[in-house]
Scaffold this motif. Structure first.
Motif, PDB file in Angstrom:
ATOM      1  N   VAL A 101      29.094  -2.135  -7.394  1.00 19.11           N
ATOM      2  CA  VAL A 101      30.170  -1.750  -8.313  1.00 19.11           C
ATOM      3  C   VAL A 101      30.758  -2.996  -8.968  1.00 19.11           C
ATOM      4  N   TRP A 117      24.940   2.697 -13.397  1.00 20.21           N
ATOM      5  CA  TRP A 117      25.698   3.888 -13.784  1.00 20.21           C
ATOM      6  C   TRP A 117      24.802   4.949 -14.429  1.00 20.21           C
ATOM      7  N   THR A 155      34.360   5.622 -10.571  1.00 18.27           N
ATOM      8  CA  THR A 155      34.410   4.159 -10.575  1.00 18.27           C
ATOM      9  C   THR A 155      35.847   3.666 -10.733  1.00 18.27           C
TER      10      THR A 155
END
Length: 209
Positions: A101, A117, A155
């Motif tokens: 991330v 993603w 996210t």
């Protein structure tokens, strides 16, 4: 076989160590010298498995997209929810996921080798398309849109939660996210039967989780 297994373990330990550095100092400041110190391996041993820091970053990203822990359910929407809940549960415990991330939101790293993603979006969309075909979605719900926006929201929640360690944990926050999303996309009959408990992921993974 023993040599091959040892090589696999060494490769994983290198990625985990580099993931820790990415989390602590960011992509740009993470160095091979620091990795040598952290792992105790020689530069030659590191380069045998990964020729560059960029290759290590790609290795971290490649390991981030997983369906680990997802079991077949009566409703595909439940599997889609489980995807997010399981990731939230594993994130604080697995540096590779946290580093993936962080790399994805790092402009320098993202410009060099992108993010995962799109893979998460595609994985979610596949489940949502199946849910649509089974009549689990409301008529206006579009799988591609839901998948895209859900990944963005997930996210954002993860980043905010990590920045506020005194607040609710990621399990709880992501469970709440799905509780807000689902009434707008799930058919009434299905909605009442979905489990969005923050404890669900732990139950799916078993007592060791």
């Amino acid at each position: 076989m023993a040599r091959q297994e040892r090589a696999i373990r060494t490769r994983e330990s290198i990625l985990e160590a580099m993931a820790g550095l990415f989390i602590e100092v960011g992509y740009e400041a993470a160095t091979i010298a620091a990795l040598v110190e952290r792992t105790g391996l020689t530069r030659g041993a590191l380069y045998f498995h990964f020729p560059t820091k960029e290759a290590m970053a790609r290795g971290v990203l490649d390991g981030a997209v997983t369906r680990e822990g997802i079991l077949p359910q009566t409703y595909k929407l439940q599997e889609w929810v489980d995807l997010g809940l399981l990731l939230a549960h594993r994130m604080p415990q697995e540096p590779m996921l946290r580093a993936a991330v962080q790399l994805s939101v790092d402009p320098k790293a993202r410009s060099m080798f992108g993010t995962r993603w799109p893979d998460w979006i595609n994985l979610g969309e596949d489940l949502l398309v199946e849910a649509e075909q089974r009549g689990e979605l409301l008529p206006h719900a579009v799988p591609a849109e839901i998948a895209r926006l859900a990944v963005g929201a997930w996210t954002g929640v993860q980043l905010v939660t990590e920045a506020r360690p005194q607040g609710p944990g990621l399990d709880e926050e992501i469970a709440r996210l799905y509780q807000l999303i689902l009434p707008n996309v799930a058919s009434v009959g299905v909605l009442a039967k979905l489990d969005t408990s923050p404890h669900r992921a732990k139950r799916l993974l078993g007592p060791a989780s």
